[in-house]
Design an enzyme around this catalytic site. Structure first.
Site, PDB file in Angstrom:
ATOM      1  CD  GLU A 133      25.651  11.416  31.509  1.00 12.36           C
ATOM      2  OE1 GLU A 133      25.624  12.360  30.714  1.00 12.36           O
ATOM      3  OE2 GLU A 133      25.346  11.536  32.709  1.00 12.36           O
TER       4      GLU A 133
HETATM    5  C1  TNX Z   1      22.574  13.786  31.305  1.00 11.25           C
HETATM    6  S1  TNX Z   1      21.143  11.684  30.176  1.00 11.25           S
HETATM    7  C2  TNX Z   1      22.347  12.974  32.396  1.00 11.25           C
HETATM    8  C3  TNX Z   1      22.173  13.575  33.711  1.00 11.25           C
HETATM    9  C4  TNX Z   1      22.291  15.069  33.675  1.00 11.25           C
HETATM   10  C5  TNX Z   1      21.627  15.600  32.443  1.00 11.25           C
HETATM   11  C6  TNX Z   1      21.591  17.092  32.376  1.00 11.25           C
HETATM   12  C7  TNX Z   1      21.355  11.004  31.490  1.00 11.25           C
HETATM   13  C8  TNX Z   1      20.671   9.768  31.624  1.00 11.25           C
HETATM   14  N1  TNX Z   1      22.139  11.625  32.364  1.00 11.25           N
HETATM   15  O1  TNX Z   1      23.089  13.031  34.614  1.00 11.25           O
HETATM   16  O2  TNX Z   1      21.693  15.575  34.807  1.00 11.25           O
HETATM   17  O3  TNX Z   1      22.264  15.089  31.318  1.00 11.25           O
HETATM   18  O4  TNX Z   1      20.862  17.534  31.281  1.00 11.25           O
END
Ligand code: TNX
Length: 538
Positions: free
Chosen positions: A349
């Site tokens: 992200e």
């Molecule tokens: C996505 S998926 C994230 C996390 C969040 C989570 C909550 C990923 C690698 N990152 O930063 O905590 O969703 O479900």
């Protein structure tokens, strides 16, 4: 004296497609997974612990005429030093409940529990054989890991009260059997996010104990994010002083581990057969670091601490050399106190990092991890920046196609599977679940179980899978009870998917095995989600 195996006559009509419930309970029906052979032996009683194991072993041969009883003079005997830690773990679990001394003895001389080497080569590095005879339970393995796994099985063959912390009445019986078992995948993982909410070392140890019981062999600690930096870095002390001072919701405190506390956690995991993988998420998910040091920001200004739950707004400054000096110092200090092979660099992200910068960043960071002797693992986005097939992308998407992950698999990378809509333990079970999130969907127990890691992602076949990890993000979770409610029963589901054969995958058979764990979790004080999809044993 080894007992003769039960007779295996010609196929009987009821061996295939047993429908009547009455017939089912009258039989001990066990699949030798992979071979597709259904071996059945008559049995007078309903389910025995042999039918209640999670994860399902590869082969179980019941010996219905045999029962082993653990008695006060039993010793845990080890043939070599490599079995000492597993023996000590078993003793530490069984001493309080049985009240027996369970001395650990070098060499095999008497009745009790025996840990031998030289298992059938078929069981490999992580597998074991377990033979229950009238006087001994013999666990054979080729490695320490194999003995740990054999011990997890033995625990489930004992009555649930064997897990109690106070003395209980026996008898401590184990049903006669010969088990041969090994995992489908080399990597069975669990992740805990200690960045969104901080959990004390004792809380983390409690979770380590819980995952170890299901043959999980990697524990991934998510140690930094926008809301917190959770590990002391001696050369950058403000990371914890400032970045480790708060969490989601704004609680204040020394919310981090000293390096000594981290080393203790790593050692604790090791004495349960578990390797710790530390994660420092970058270049996004870095607000806590950006709040600690002005120079890590492109504009040279510290960011305010963040106690909300948004993602994707922060980025390290890709163009500054100090960014890479910072990363090198972190990797150097953490690698020195991490015996495991893997270092997790996050990479997910990175919505505030332009694509070209993301590539530049990874091209500088991956060699740093290598320089300190570690292998990079990261959320799957990073794999588009490298052709190094030794690195491990962790797939967390909600789709069944990812071109970059498929291309990496084609090149030879092994993929760690954590599809969010299946095995993110922070997803709500249903719309009424109070804890958790739902961005990837509602994940009931059957949904968590209903996928095949080796045939899930297009272009990523069985041989490209390294294993399965169940991540637990903690934006909404504050206590051990919260952790347990989300992890149980789905963490054991992930363990089953990572360990048991594809041929044994069957919800109707799995659900009662899972439900049989309920009494054990009650004894252990685990506050699990009693899904109505599961027939819970009383
Ligand atoms: C996505 S998926 C994230 C996390 C969040 C989570 C909550 C990923 C690698 N990152 O930063 O905590 O969703 O479900």
């Amino acid at each position: 004296m080894s007992p003769s195996p039960p007779p295996q006559g010609p196929p009987l009509p009821w061996r295939i497609g047993v429908k009547s419930k009455r017939v089912l309970t009258a039989l001990t029906a066990l699949v030798i997974a992979g071979s597709g052979v259904l071996v059945t032996t008559p049995s007078a009683t309903a389910a025995t612990p042999l039918q209640e194991l999670v994860p399902q072993p590869v082969q179980i041969q019941p010996h219905t005429d045999i029962t082993f009883t653990l008695t006060t003079d039993a010793k845990i005997q080890i043939a070599t030093d490599s079995a000492r830690k597993p023996a000590e773990l078993l003793a530490s679990i069984l001493r309080p409940s049985t009240g027996f001394p369970l001395t650990i003895a070098d060499g095999v001389t008497s009745e009790g529990i025996v840990l031998l080497n030289n298992a059938d080569p078929k069981v490999g590095q992580d597998g074991y054989q377990l033979d229950v005879t009238p006087k001994q339970v013999i666990i054979r393995a080729n490695t320490t890991a194999g003995h740990f796994n054999g011990i997890s099985t033995l625990r489930q063959l004992l009555p649930p009260k064997a897990e109690a912390k106070t003395k209980q009445a026996g008898p401590w019986q184990v049903p006669g059997a010969s088990i041969l078992d090994y995992p489908r995948y080399q990597h069975r993982g669990a992740m805990l996010d200690v960045a969104r909410h901080f959990f004390t070392p004792d809380q983390v140890k409690r979770y380590i104990d819980q995952i170890a019981a299901f043959k999980i062999n990697y524990f991934h600690l998510h140690l930094s994010d926008d809301q917190g930096w959770r590990l002391e870095i001696k050369s950058w002390p403000e990371l914890t002083k400032i970045g480790g001072s708060t969490e989601v919701g704004g609680r204040k405190g020394n919310l981090y581990y000293t390096q000594d506390q981290y080393k203790d956690l790593v050692a604790y995991a090791q004495t349960r057969g578990i390797t710790v993988i530390p994660e420092f998420d970058m270049p996004g998910h870095t607000n806590a670091a950006l709040a600690s040091y002005a120079e890590l920001n492109c504009d040279g200004k510290k960011r305010p601490l963040y106690t909300g739950t948004d993602v994707g707004f922060s980025s390290l400054c890709i163009s500054k050399d100090i960014t890479y000096k910072f990363i090198e110092d972190v990797v150097k200090e953490v690698s020195a106190i991490t015996p495991g092979q893997y270092f997790h660099i996050g990479g997910d992200e990175a919505l505030s990092t332009p694509d070209a910068d993301f590539v530049k960043f990874m091209n500088r960071v991956l060699p740093i991890v290598k320089k300190y002797g570690k292998t990079t693992t990261g959320w799957h986005e990073f794999i588009k920046t490298t052709k190094d097939t030794s690195l491990v992308p962790q797939f967390w998407g909600t789709e069944t196609s990812d071109a970059n992950v498929a291309a990496a698999a084609q090149r030879g990378n092994k993929i760690l599977m954590s599809p969010a809509n299946r095995i993110y333990l922070d997803m709500k079970y249903n719309k009424n679940t109070k804890l958790g999130q739902d961005w990837a969907g509602l994940v009931e127990v059957k949904t968590a179980y209903g996928w095949n890691p080796g045939a899930y992602l297009n272009g990523v076949g069985e041989n490209s899978i390294r294993g399965v990890e169940a991540p637990l993000w903690t934006e909404t979770l504050k206590t051990s009870a919260d952790i347990e409610y989300m992890a149980f029963p789905r963490l054991p589901v992930a363990a089953e998917l990572g360990w048991s054969t594809a041929a044994s995958h069957n919800w109707d058979k799995f659900a009662p095995r899972l439900g049989a764990q309920g009494p054990r979790w009650k004894v252990q004080g685990i506050s699990y989600y009693a899904s109505t999809q599961v027939p819970w044993k009383k």
